[in-house]
Design a protein around this motif. Structure first.
Motif, short mmCIF file in Angstrom:
data_model
loop_
_atom_site.label_atom_id
_atom_site.label_comp_id
_atom_site.label_asym_id
_atom_site.label_seq_id
_atom_site.Cartn_x
_atom_site.Cartn_y
_atom_site.Cartn_z
N ARG A 193 0.83 -1.47 0.64
CA ARG A 193 -0.41 -0.04 -0.57
C ARG A 193 0.85 1.40 -0.39
NH1 ARG A 193 -2.53 0.98 6.24
NH2 ARG A 193 -1.11 0.46 7.28
N PRO A 194 0.35 2.25 -0.41
CA PRO A 194 1.38 3.68 -0.66
C PRO A 194 1.49 4.04 1.19
CG PRO A 194 -1.01 3.85 -2.11
CD PRO A 194 -1.44 1.91 -1.30
N VAL A 195 2.69 4.87 0.80
CA VAL A 195 2.99 5.57 1.97
C VAL A 195 1.39 6.40 2.86
CG1 VAL A 195 4.88 6.67 3.85
CG2 VAL A 195 5.59 4.86 1.69
N PRO A 196 0.99 6.19 3.86
CA PRO A 196 0.00 6.96 3.93
C PRO A 196 0.55 8.64 4.57
CG PRO A 196 -0.13 5.62 6.19
CD PRO A 196 1.28 5.64 4.41
N SER A 197 0.09 9.65 4.53
CA SER A 197 -0.42 10.64 4.81
C SER A 197 -1.02 10.44 6.50
CB SER A 197 -1.02 11.94 3.95
OG SER A 197 0.07 11.95 2.53
N PRO A 198 -0.73 11.91 7.17
CA PRO A 198 -0.95 11.62 8.24
C PRO A 198 -1.92 13.01 8.40
CG PRO A 198 1.30 12.55 7.99
CD PRO A 198 1.23 12.14 6.82
N GLY A 199 -2.80 12.22 9.30
CA GLY A 199 -4.40 13.79 9.32
C GLY A 199 -3.48 15.13 10.70
N PRO A 200 -4.35 15.65 10.21
CA PRO A 200 -4.31 16.86 11.16
C PRO A 200 -3.51 15.85 12.59
CG PRO A 200 -5.90 17.25 10.49
CD PRO A 200 -5.82 15.91 10.35
N HIS A 201 -4.57 15.03 13.22
CA HIS A 201 -4.20 14.87 14.67
C HIS A 201 -3.20 13.47 15.06
CE1 HIS A 201 -6.93 18.18 16.14
NE2 HIS A 201 -8.06 17.45 15.54
N GLU A 202 -2.54 13.12 13.49
CA GLU A 202 -1.92 12.57 13.21
C GLU A 202 -0.45 12.40 13.20
OE1 GLU A 202 -5.30 8.90 11.40
OE2 GLU A 202 -4.25 9.82 9.62
N VAL A 203 0.47 10.81 13.52
CA VAL A 203 1.81 11.03 13.25
C VAL A 203 2.24 9.47 11.78
CG1 VAL A 203 2.40 12.19 15.26
CG2 VAL A 203 2.29 9.58 15.34
N LEU A 204 2.36 9.94 11.21
CA LEU A 204 3.15 9.12 10.39
C LEU A 204 4.45 7.99 10.89
CD1 LEU A 204 3.37 6.94 7.64
CD2 LEU A 204 4.50 8.85 6.19
N GLY B 229 8.34 2.49 16.87
CA GLY B 229 8.40 3.12 15.88
C GLY B 229 9.45 4.61 15.99
N THR B 230 9.55 4.56 14.65
CA THR B 230 10.20 6.26 14.76
C THR B 230 9.13 6.97 13.63
OG1 THR B 230 11.90 4.82 14.35
CG2 THR B 230 12.25 7.32 13.92
N VAL B 231 9.24 8.05 14.52
CA VAL B 231 7.89 8.90 13.58
C VAL B 231 9.10 9.92 12.26
CG1 VAL B 231 6.86 11.13 14.00
CG2 VAL B 231 6.94 9.61 15.73
N LEU B 232 7.85 9.80 11.52
CA LEU B 232 8.75 10.16 10.31
C LEU B 232 7.54 11.62 9.40
CD1 LEU B 232 8.26 6.59 7.27
CD2 LEU B 232 10.48 7.37 8.60
N ALA B 233 6.73 11.60 10.58
CA ALA B 233 6.10 13.09 9.53
C ALA B 233 5.23 13.25 10.86
CB ALA B 233 5.53 13.09 8.08
N VAL B 234 4.62 14.43 11.10
CA VAL B 234 4.11 14.96 11.78
C VAL B 234 3.16 15.28 10.85
CG1 VAL B 234 4.86 14.86 13.84
CG2 VAL B 234 4.34 16.44 13.19
N GLY B 235 1.41 15.47 12.37
CA GLY B 235 0.29 16.31 11.05
C GLY B 235 0.08 17.63 12.09
N ALA B 236 -0.70 18.48 11.07
CA ALA B 236 -0.34 19.49 10.98
C ALA B 236 -0.95 20.27 12.56
CB ALA B 236 -1.72 20.34 10.57
N ASP B 237 -2.01 19.69 13.25
CA ASP B 237 -2.23 19.85 15.15
C ASP B 237 -1.62 19.23 16.05
OD1 ASP B 237 -4.04 22.13 13.15
OD2 ASP B 237 -5.65 20.62 13.63
N THR C 240 2.86 3.20 9.29
CA THR C 240 1.19 3.69 9.68
C THR C 240 0.65 5.32 10.21
OG1 THR C 240 -1.04 2.33 10.69
CG2 THR C 240 1.34 2.29 11.68
N LEU C 241 0.36 5.12 10.12
CA LEU C 241 -0.67 6.75 10.60
C LEU C 241 -0.69 5.73 12.59
CD1 LEU C 241 -2.51 7.58 7.95
CD2 LEU C 241 0.15 8.60 8.31
N LEU C 242 -0.34 6.88 13.05
CA LEU C 242 -0.96 6.59 14.72
C LEU C 242 -1.09 7.57 15.29
CD1 LEU C 242 2.16 4.96 16.35
CD2 LEU C 242 0.30 3.58 15.44
N SER C 243 -2.52 7.65 16.68
CA SER C 243 -3.41 8.71 16.73
C SER C 243 -2.95 9.01 17.59
CB SER C 243 -4.76 7.81 17.45
OG SER C 243 -5.86 7.59 16.43
N ALA C 244 -2.29 10.86 17.79
CA ALA C 244 -1.55 11.77 18.11
C ALA C 244 -1.64 11.44 19.56
CB ALA C 244 -0.70 13.29 17.58
N GLY C 245 -2.94 11.79 20.10
CA GLY C 245 -3.93 11.57 20.80
C GLY C 245 -3.22 10.35 22.37
N ALA C 246 -2.97 9.06 21.43
CA ALA C 246 -2.89 7.79 22.51
C ALA C 246 -1.50 7.80 21.98
CB ALA C 246 -4.18 7.00 21.67
#
Ligand SMILES: NC(=O)c1ccc[n+]([C@@H]2O[C@H](COP(=O)([O-])OP(=O)(O)OC[C@H]3O[C@@H](n4cnc5c(N)ncnc54)[C@H](OP(=O)(O)O)[C@@H]3O)[C@@H](O)[C@H]2O)c1
Length: 308
Positions: A21-32, A71-79, A104-110
């Motif tokens: 699958r394509p590497v996903p892009s993080p939404g505002p409250h997610e981290v890749l 894992g290791t954070v590759l990108a963080v969402g805007a918020d 994958t995308l993890l939920s930043a608040g969790a």
């Protein structure tokens, strides 16, 4: 692209397939995150089977297996606050991205940073098993010296719960099948083999006046059998069976937040608790990892280690 194990329809293990699958892009409250390890949990096959469609019935196929990863954070969402690129983290994939995958995308608040002293394989077990154990112990809030029965002590939640309970100075008795005896004894807990008959009578010998808390990991008839062993009905909590309310008990109140992950990670960093990882699989054999958990008799935690 990254490899993932998922499914294009609800069903048994036969619907599982590996795909890119394509590497996903993080939404505002997610981290890749580049996944280093993923925890394997009963909820993974329950979601695949379509048994909890309130959680994933609305999500498009293919769906990827797995709720938790380190894992290791590759990108963080805007918020996103408090997390940055290159951080070592552990967290929940609450919005359906799955974690049996290279990214994958993890939920930043969790999702929380993890100390260097905690390997990713351990950290990957914190969001589900680790924080469930923390939440249920906080819910009953027992003082040191109190007695607790852990029904189903040999599995992923039960074993780390035994470790945490010992760390709080509680006297722990647990039920499991004979194969779990040595592992459970290593946590300092007393052990009762539920397959050997008269389980309730043997448990009562440890606490003639009832246990200060009865914490259930099994549900169903097993929960109903041990429920009367709680000294007070409100000291009965199940992490798996909502019908515990009919017995006067309560379902676990899950917090699913960053601070719970941080607290469990600190306990691991200080080696006050051990998640008891008993089986590690490469992503290419993630289907075998899930089959082991789906058997219902895994010992401790099963993880997928992307470095294998
Ligand atoms: N509410 C939540 O947020 C939450 C979070 C995590 C887990 N859960 C749920 O909690 C349950 C446990 O999760 P887990 O990760 O620990 O599962 P697991 O790793 O698969 O462990 C389950 C354990 O239950 C034991 N068991 C089965 N029947 C038993 C019985 N009659 N008496 C005593 N032990 C018995 C098995 O050991 P033996 O081989 O010894 O039988 C096995 O080790 C699952 O239903 C899961 O879905 C809920």
């Amino acid at each position: 692209m990254s490899t993932a194990l998922g499914y294009r329809a609800f069903g048994g293990a036969d619907v599982q397939e590996f795909f890119d699958r394509p590497v996903p892009s993080p939404g505002p409250h997610e981290v890749l995150v580049r996944v280093v390890a993923a925890g394997v949990n009963p909820l993974d096959h329950l979601l695949r089977s379509g048994h909890v469609r309130a959680l994933n019935g609305h999500l498009p196929f293919p769906q990827v297996l797995g709720m938790e990863a380190a894992g290791t954070v590759l990108a963080v969402g805007a918020d996103v606050t408090g997390l940055a690129v290159d951080d070592r983290v552990a967290g929940f994939a609450l919005t359906g991205a799955g974690t049996y995958a290279g990214t994958t995308l993890l939920s930043a608040g969790a999702t929380a940073r993890i100390p260097d002293a905690v390997p990713e394989t351990w950290a990957a077990t914190i969001p589900v098993a680790g924080t469930t154990a923390l939440d249920v112990l906080d819910q009953v809030a027992l003082p040191a010296g109190a007695s607790v029965l852990v029904n189903g002590i040999g599995g992923g939640v039960g074993i780390v719960l035994a470790e945490m309970a010992r760390d709080r100075g509680l006297v722990v008795v647990g039920t499991g099948s004979a194969a779990k005896r040595e592992r459970v004894a290593a946590t300092g807990a007393l052990f009762v083999d539920y397959t050997a008959g008269d389980v309730v009578d043997r448990l009562r010998e440890y606490a003639p006046g009832g246990f200060d808390a009865v914490l259930d990991m099994v549900g169903g008839a097993s929960l109903r059998a041990v429920a009367p062993l709680a000294a007070k009905a409100e000291a009965l909590v199940s992490v798996t069976d909502q019908s515990v309310a009919e017995l006067g008990g309560a379902y676990v109140r899950r917090r699913l937040d960053r601070s719970g992950i941080e607290r469990v990670a600190e306990l691991m960093a200080d080696r006050r608790i051990d998640p008891h990882i008993t089986a590690s699989y490469p992503l290419a054999r993630a289907d075998e990892a899930l089959a082991l958990v789906e058997s219902g008799h895994a010992a401790g935690k099963v993880v997928i280690d992307m470095r294998l």
